[in-house]
Write a protein that holds these residues in place. Structure first.
Motif, mmCIF file in Angstrom:
data_model
loop_
_atom_site.group_PDB
_atom_site.id
_atom_site.type_symbol
_atom_site.label_atom_id
_atom_site.label_comp_id
_atom_site.label_asym_id
_atom_site.label_seq_id
_atom_site.Cartn_x
_atom_site.Cartn_y
_atom_site.Cartn_z
ATOM 1 N N ALA A 2 -8.501 -34.317 19.917
ATOM 2 C CA ALA A 2 -8.877 -33.239 19.011
ATOM 3 C C ALA A 2 -7.949 -32.046 19.181
ATOM 4 C CB ALA A 2 -10.329 -32.813 19.273
ATOM 5 N N GLN A 3 -7.735 -31.351 18.084
ATOM 6 C CA GLN A 3 -6.867 -30.177 18.123
ATOM 7 C C GLN A 3 -7.697 -28.955 18.497
ATOM 8 O OE1 GLN A 3 -4.858 -29.406 14.474
ATOM 9 N NE2 GLN A 3 -3.682 -27.683 15.269
ATOM 10 N N GLU A 4 -7.132 -28.097 19.344
ATOM 11 C CA GLU A 4 -7.837 -26.886 19.768
ATOM 12 C C GLU A 4 -8.105 -25.981 18.570
ATOM 13 O OE1 GLU A 4 -7.025 -22.859 22.404
ATOM 14 O OE2 GLU A 4 -5.661 -24.560 22.535
ATOM 15 N N SER A 5 -9.337 -25.491 18.464
ATOM 16 C CA SER A 5 -9.668 -24.547 17.405
ATOM 17 C C SER A 5 -9.032 -23.196 17.710
ATOM 18 C CB SER A 5 -11.193 -24.393 17.305
ATOM 19 O OG SER A 5 -11.797 -25.611 16.964
ATOM 20 N N VAL A 6 -8.526 -22.539 16.673
ATOM 21 C CA VAL A 6 -7.925 -21.222 16.823
ATOM 22 C C VAL A 6 -8.832 -20.216 16.137
ATOM 23 C CG1 VAL A 6 -5.926 -19.771 16.338
ATOM 24 C CG2 VAL A 6 -5.609 -22.181 16.931
ATOM 25 N N LEU A 7 -9.345 -19.263 16.903
ATOM 26 C CA LEU A 7 -10.323 -18.312 16.389
ATOM 27 C C LEU A 7 -9.776 -16.897 16.353
ATOM 28 C CD1 LEU A 7 -13.470 -19.639 18.314
ATOM 29 C CD2 LEU A 7 -12.693 -20.250 16.020
ATOM 30 N N HIS A 8 -8.454 -16.767 16.274
ATOM 31 C CA HIS A 8 -7.865 -15.427 16.255
ATOM 32 C C HIS A 8 -6.623 -15.434 15.373
ATOM 33 C CE1 HIS A 8 -4.731 -16.912 19.000
ATOM 34 N NE2 HIS A 8 -5.714 -17.514 19.636
ATOM 35 N N PRO A 9 -6.223 -14.270 14.844
ATOM 36 C CA PRO A 9 -5.037 -14.209 13.982
ATOM 37 C C PRO A 9 -3.767 -14.584 14.735
ATOM 38 C CG PRO A 9 -6.360 -12.209 13.770
ATOM 39 C CD PRO A 9 -6.895 -12.972 14.950
ATOM 40 N N ALA A 10 -2.845 -15.206 14.029
ATOM 41 C CA ALA A 10 -1.576 -15.601 14.632
ATOM 42 C C ALA A 10 -0.595 -14.435 14.617
ATOM 43 C CB ALA A 10 -0.981 -16.779 13.869
ATOM 44 N N LEU A 11 0.413 -14.532 15.473
ATOM 45 C CA LEU A 11 1.517 -13.577 15.456
ATOM 46 C C LEU A 11 2.381 -13.844 14.232
ATOM 47 C CD1 LEU A 11 2.335 -13.977 19.223
ATOM 48 C CD2 LEU A 11 1.347 -11.927 18.186
ATOM 49 N N ILE A 12 2.914 -12.795 13.607
ATOM 50 C CA ILE A 12 3.605 -12.991 12.334
ATOM 51 C C ILE A 12 5.048 -12.486 12.322
ATOM 52 C CG2 ILE A 12 1.455 -12.885 11.020
ATOM 53 C CD1 ILE A 12 2.176 -10.002 10.265
ATOM 54 N N VAL A 13 5.516 -11.859 13.414
ATOM 55 C CA VAL A 13 6.856 -11.276 13.412
ATOM 56 C C VAL A 13 7.886 -12.354 13.749
ATOM 57 C CG1 VAL A 13 8.331 -9.451 14.307
ATOM 58 C CG2 VAL A 13 5.855 -9.092 14.146
ATOM 59 N N PRO A 14 8.882 -12.568 12.903
ATOM 60 C CA PRO A 14 9.862 -13.625 13.166
ATOM 61 C C PRO A 14 10.879 -13.223 14.227
ATOM 62 C CG PRO A 14 10.447 -12.472 11.160
ATOM 63 C CD PRO A 14 9.117 -11.916 11.608
ATOM 64 N N VAL A 15 11.412 -14.212 14.932
ATOM 65 C CA VAL A 15 12.506 -13.975 15.875
ATOM 66 C C VAL A 15 13.701 -13.416 15.110
ATOM 67 C CG1 VAL A 15 14.161 -15.104 17.403
ATOM 68 C CG2 VAL A 15 11.734 -15.746 17.487
ATOM 69 N N GLY A 16 14.332 -12.405 15.689
ATOM 70 C CA GLY A 16 15.477 -11.765 15.046
ATOM 71 C C GLY A 16 15.124 -10.503 14.283
ATOM 72 N N HIS A 17 13.839 -10.201 14.164
ATOM 73 C CA HIS A 17 13.417 -8.999 13.451
ATOM 74 C C HIS A 17 13.808 -7.762 14.254
ATOM 75 C CE1 HIS A 17 11.178 -6.842 10.433
ATOM 76 N NE2 HIS A 17 10.438 -6.239 11.358
ATOM 77 N N THR A 167 -4.166 -8.980 19.059
ATOM 78 C CA THR A 167 -3.428 -9.820 18.131
ATOM 79 C C THR A 167 -2.736 -10.967 18.858
ATOM 80 O OG1 THR A 167 -3.014 -7.895 16.728
ATOM 81 C CG2 THR A 167 -1.647 -9.844 16.339
ATOM 82 N N GLY A 168 -2.970 -12.182 18.359
ATOM 83 C CA GLY A 168 -2.287 -13.360 18.898
ATOM 84 C C GLY A 168 -2.955 -13.985 20.096
ATOM 85 N N LEU A 169 -4.064 -13.404 20.584
ATOM 86 C CA LEU A 169 -4.766 -13.937 21.756
ATOM 87 C C LEU A 169 -6.229 -14.175 21.426
ATOM 88 C CD1 LEU A 169 -3.333 -11.742 24.658
ATOM 89 C CD2 LEU A 169 -2.809 -14.140 24.173
ATOM 90 N N PRO A 170 -6.884 -15.062 22.179
ATOM 91 C CA PRO A 170 -8.317 -15.257 21.972
ATOM 92 C C PRO A 170 -9.095 -13.970 22.251
ATOM 93 C CG PRO A 170 -7.388 -16.968 23.406
ATOM 94 C CD PRO A 170 -6.341 -15.915 23.260
ATOM 95 N N THR A 171 -10.219 -13.815 21.582
ATOM 96 C CA THR A 171 -11.114 -12.705 21.897
ATOM 97 C C THR A 171 -11.532 -12.806 23.359
ATOM 98 O OG1 THR A 171 -11.938 -12.708 19.625
ATOM 99 C CG2 THR A 171 -13.295 -11.589 21.294
ATOM 100 N N ARG A 172 -11.503 -11.689 24.062
ATOM 101 C CA ARG A 172 -11.974 -11.647 25.446
ATOM 102 C C ARG A 172 -13.319 -10.916 25.483
ATOM 103 N NH1 ARG A 172 -9.026 -15.772 27.093
ATOM 104 N NH2 ARG A 172 -6.815 -15.311 27.328
ATOM 105 N N TYR A 173 -14.222 -11.422 26.314
ATOM 106 C CA TYR A 173 -15.577 -10.899 26.389
ATOM 107 C C TYR A 173 -15.768 -10.226 27.749
ATOM 108 C CZ TYR A 173 -16.050 -13.969 22.393
ATOM 109 O OH TYR A 173 -15.866 -14.580 21.172
ATOM 110 N N TYR A 174 -15.860 -8.896 27.747
ATOM 111 C CA TYR A 174 -15.992 -8.126 28.983
ATOM 112 C C TYR A 174 -17.471 -7.854 29.249
ATOM 113 C CZ TYR A 174 -10.994 -7.475 29.498
ATOM 114 O OH TYR A 174 -9.650 -7.693 29.704
ATOM 115 N N LEU A 175 -17.898 -8.164 30.480
ATOM 116 C CA LEU A 175 -19.301 -8.117 30.849
ATOM 117 C C LEU A 175 -19.538 -7.091 31.950
ATOM 118 C CD1 LEU A 175 -19.786 -11.991 31.148
ATOM 119 C CD2 LEU A 175 -19.817 -10.582 29.072
#
Length: 266
Positions: A2-17, A167-175
């Protein structure tokens, strides 16, 4: 598999920008200012975050010495240089861009981050790498309950949390620490830094019946002002535990019988 579910926005800046940096950028070597510029540019050599490239003319006391080594980096050709600031010499500390790199980089130099002792945006220190202008880090109070398990053991069970969205990382839950079962965790000496959150004040591991799980939880007792809501709270790597939010098990690599080769940034 199974493919890992992605629950956060992806990074969008291209290399070379390449983009201008609207902030004053300084760096120190041996207590001296190596450079001081208001003309730095961001360059993305990989999608996750940029580096600063500094006009050679804006070196303060720093002197670059050509190492006679050319290399094709991800955004174009560059020549490696060593840096001398006063009596301090940092071998292979810098890359001066050559023709073939984006035009906005001509006449600038990109330094290895760790080759300099300290970096500053305006008057505030920056750790690890520059903050991306295209990334957000939001720490929001939430009434979501969070339960953390590993090998069937409950490591934490909290009626509320602070959710940190980066941005680009899973949500972290601080307790809150009162909801963590400290009898099941072992403190470690690990320390990491984040340009958005600061320096960690603690890491903890879990010795399960089946295996040892190193550094699965961390805390920032004194985070940056941008992330002040997570001060003193504890988060667990989603990738290394079974994490239930409002009673629902989040998808992740551990639930699919596989582990990431390296943990994502905390």
């Amino acid at each position: 598999m199974a493919q890992e579910s992605v629950l956060h926005p992806a990074l969008i800046v291209p290399v070379g920008h390449v983009e201008p940096v609207p902030r004053r950028i300084r760096a120190m070597v041996g207590g001296r200012v190596a450079f001081d510029t208001r003309r730095a540019v961001y360059v993305w050599e990989w999608p996750a975050y940029p580096q600063f490239s500094i006009p050679v003319e804006d070196l303060a006391e720093g002197v670059l010495t050509d190492d006679d080594h050319a290399e094709m980096l991800s955004v174009g050709p560059a020549r490696r240089h060593s840096l001398r600031v006063g009596s301090e010499v940092r071998e292979g500390a810098a890359w001066v861009w050559e023709p073939g790199a984006p035009e906005a980089l001509h006449g600038t130099v990109r330094f290895k981050w760790d080759a300099l002792d300290a970096w500053f945006e305006e008057d505030e220190p920056v750790f690890v790498h520059p903050r991306s202008p295209y990334s957000r880090v939001d720490a929001l109070r939430s009434s979501s309950s969070v339960r953390v398990e590993r090998e069937g053991a409950v490591l934490a069970d909290a009626p509320q949390c602070v959710k940190l969205f980066e941005t680009g990382l899973p949500t972290r839950y601080y307790l809150d620490r009162v909801h963590v079962d400290w009898t099941r965790l072992r403190a470690s000496d690990t320390v990491t830094q984040c340009p958005y959150k600061g320096t960690t004040s603690g890491y903890w591991s879990f010795d399960g019946d089946a295996e040892t799980h190193e550094d699965i939880a961390w805390a920032y007792d004194f985070p940056t002002t941008h992330s002040h809501r997570i001060a003193g709270m504890v988060a667990f790597y989603n990738e290394h535990v079974d994490l239930y939010v409002d009673g629902t098990l989040l998808p992740g690599p551990t639930k699919q019988g596989r582990r990431p080769s390296a943990p994502s940034a905390p």
